[in-house]
Design an enzyme around this catalytic site. Sequence first.
Site, PDB file in Angstrom:
ATOM      1  N   GLU A 157      35.623  31.344   2.087  1.00 14.96           N
ATOM      2  CA  GLU A 157      34.949  32.184   1.238  1.00 14.96           C
ATOM      3  C   GLU A 157      35.834  33.136   0.497  1.00 14.96           C
ATOM      4  O   GLU A 157      37.060  33.431   1.115  1.00 14.96           O
ATOM      5  CB  GLU A 157      34.017  33.261   2.178  1.00 14.96           C
ATOM      6  CG  GLU A 157      33.365  34.285   1.527  1.00 14.96           C
ATOM      7  CD  GLU A 157      32.476  35.304   2.322  1.00 14.96           C
ATOM      8  OE1 GLU A 157      31.948  36.212   1.589  1.00 14.96           O
ATOM      9  OE2 GLU A 157      32.713  35.072   3.491  1.00 14.96           O
ATOM     10  N   PHE A 158      35.527  33.128  -0.902  1.00 18.03           N
ATOM     11  CA  PHE A 158      36.374  34.033  -1.721  1.00 18.03           C
ATOM     12  C   PHE A 158      36.000  35.552  -1.822  1.00 18.03           C
ATOM     13  O   PHE A 158      34.712  35.899  -1.902  1.00 18.03           O
ATOM     14  CB  PHE A 158      36.337  33.421  -3.030  1.00 18.03           C
ATOM     15  CG  PHE A 158      37.092  34.229  -4.039  1.00 18.03           C
ATOM     16  CD1 PHE A 158      38.485  34.014  -4.470  1.00 18.03           C
ATOM     17  CD2 PHE A 158      36.343  34.822  -4.952  1.00 18.03           C
ATOM     18  CE1 PHE A 158      39.029  34.748  -5.371  1.00 18.03           C
ATOM     19  CE2 PHE A 158      36.968  35.727  -6.236  1.00 18.03           C
ATOM     20  CZ  PHE A 158      38.339  35.350  -6.242  1.00 18.03           C
TER      21      PHE A 158
ATOM     22  N   TYR B 296      33.149  34.962 -12.336  1.00 13.43           N
ATOM     23  CA  TYR B 296      33.156  33.849 -11.481  1.00 13.43           C
ATOM     24  C   TYR B 296      32.883  32.562 -12.126  1.00 13.43           C
ATOM     25  O   TYR B 296      33.492  31.397 -11.794  1.00 13.43           O
ATOM     26  CB  TYR B 296      32.232  33.897 -10.377  1.00 13.43           C
ATOM     27  CG  TYR B 296      32.456  35.428  -9.615  1.00 13.43           C
ATOM     28  CD1 TYR B 296      33.892  35.691  -9.276  1.00 13.43           C
ATOM     29  CD2 TYR B 296      31.553  36.174  -9.006  1.00 13.43           C
ATOM     30  CE1 TYR B 296      33.931  36.942  -8.675  1.00 13.43           C
ATOM     31  CE2 TYR B 296      31.692  37.199  -8.105  1.00 13.43           C
ATOM     32  CZ  TYR B 296      33.193  37.636  -8.006  1.00 13.43           C
ATOM     33  OH  TYR B 296      33.590  38.883  -7.505  1.00 13.43           O
ATOM     34  N   ARG B 297      31.785  32.535 -13.139  1.00  7.22           N
ATOM     35  CA  ARG B 297      31.378  31.241 -13.777  1.00  7.22           C
ATOM     36  C   ARG B 297      32.728  30.978 -14.621  1.00  7.22           C
ATOM     37  O   ARG B 297      32.942  29.642 -14.713  1.00  7.22           O
ATOM     38  CB  ARG B 297      30.504  31.621 -14.783  1.00  7.22           C
ATOM     39  CG  ARG B 297      29.006  31.690 -14.061  1.00  7.22           C
ATOM     40  CD  ARG B 297      27.814  31.924 -14.858  1.00  7.22           C
ATOM     41  NE  ARG B 297      26.736  32.179 -14.455  1.00  7.22           N
ATOM     42  CZ  ARG B 297      25.153  32.540 -14.684  1.00  7.22           C
ATOM     43  NH1 ARG B 297      25.734  33.394 -15.880  1.00  7.22           N
ATOM     44  NH2 ARG B 297      24.344  32.847 -14.197  1.00  7.22           N
TER      45      ARG B 297
ATOM     46  N   GLY C  47      39.496  40.967 -18.046  1.00  7.28           N
ATOM     47  CA  GLY C  47      39.543  39.536 -18.114  1.00  7.28           C
ATOM     48  C   GLY C  47      40.148  39.168 -16.961  1.00  7.28           C
ATOM     49  O   GLY C  47      40.567  37.890 -16.519  1.00  7.28           O
TER      50      GLY C  47
END
Length: 259
Positions: free
Chosen positions: A93-94, A143-144, A106
């Site tokens: 898990e992150f 995340y994308r 960013g």
Amino acid sequence: MTTEPHILLKGDMLALGMPRQDMLPKYHAWENDPRTVLGYGNQWAQSWEVRAAGYERQRGNQRFQQFEVVRLADNEAVGMTILEVNPHSRTAEFVIVLAPEERGKGYAAESARLTLDWAFDIAALRMVWLKVLEPNRAGITAYRKAGFRESGRLRKAGYWLGEPVDELLMDALPEDVPGPSAVRSALGDWTSRRATDSPSRATRTQPGEQIPRGQLPAVLEDAANWEYPDDGDWIGAVTLVDTEAGRSITRRSPEETAE
């Protein structure tokens, strides 16, 4: 006075480093910022005594791997990422936290991508996943960009500003991560002999801009648009991406179509 960062892996703007005990007060402050508490789906801040007592225990836990996120321009720590590893399934898990004043630059996307590079190319994990509350649109976008994809939804599993909201599940595989691996770039020629063993992890080729059909011959003829590796047996490659417009193209002649 704090110690100098211990850099492990460099990216474009940021690097991953070892966590430092003398930075613990800053980590604690980041984690208890109201925006962080809200984004984690928590309701209460964590006391200093609890955070300090848990530091050494976490550092000795091989399933709880922490990275300090360092800005390369000035060697300043701007956040942390964590991989909570399941050694049986080789997944993790992150979790990420950024300093409040460093958000919107960013850094979340690059921090996540660097952590995925380490997870896949050094830790040999098979998959990394995360949970994010649906109203956290900035987090989802970052995340994308790093390579995570939506994989599930827990309905009304969290709270956002006092209202029940869905919690999204996102995951990433090695081939999902965009751009070249920072690990492989850092190691250079040392890994070149193994590049063909796992092409998706070695190059992580991603679709480029769409090219109108009429421009395609000129693009293919221009040598500047091609990258040539050292392998003399290599000829070339074109990636064709399935799209709605492409599926509408018929093989029938105009005469047949008119019938």
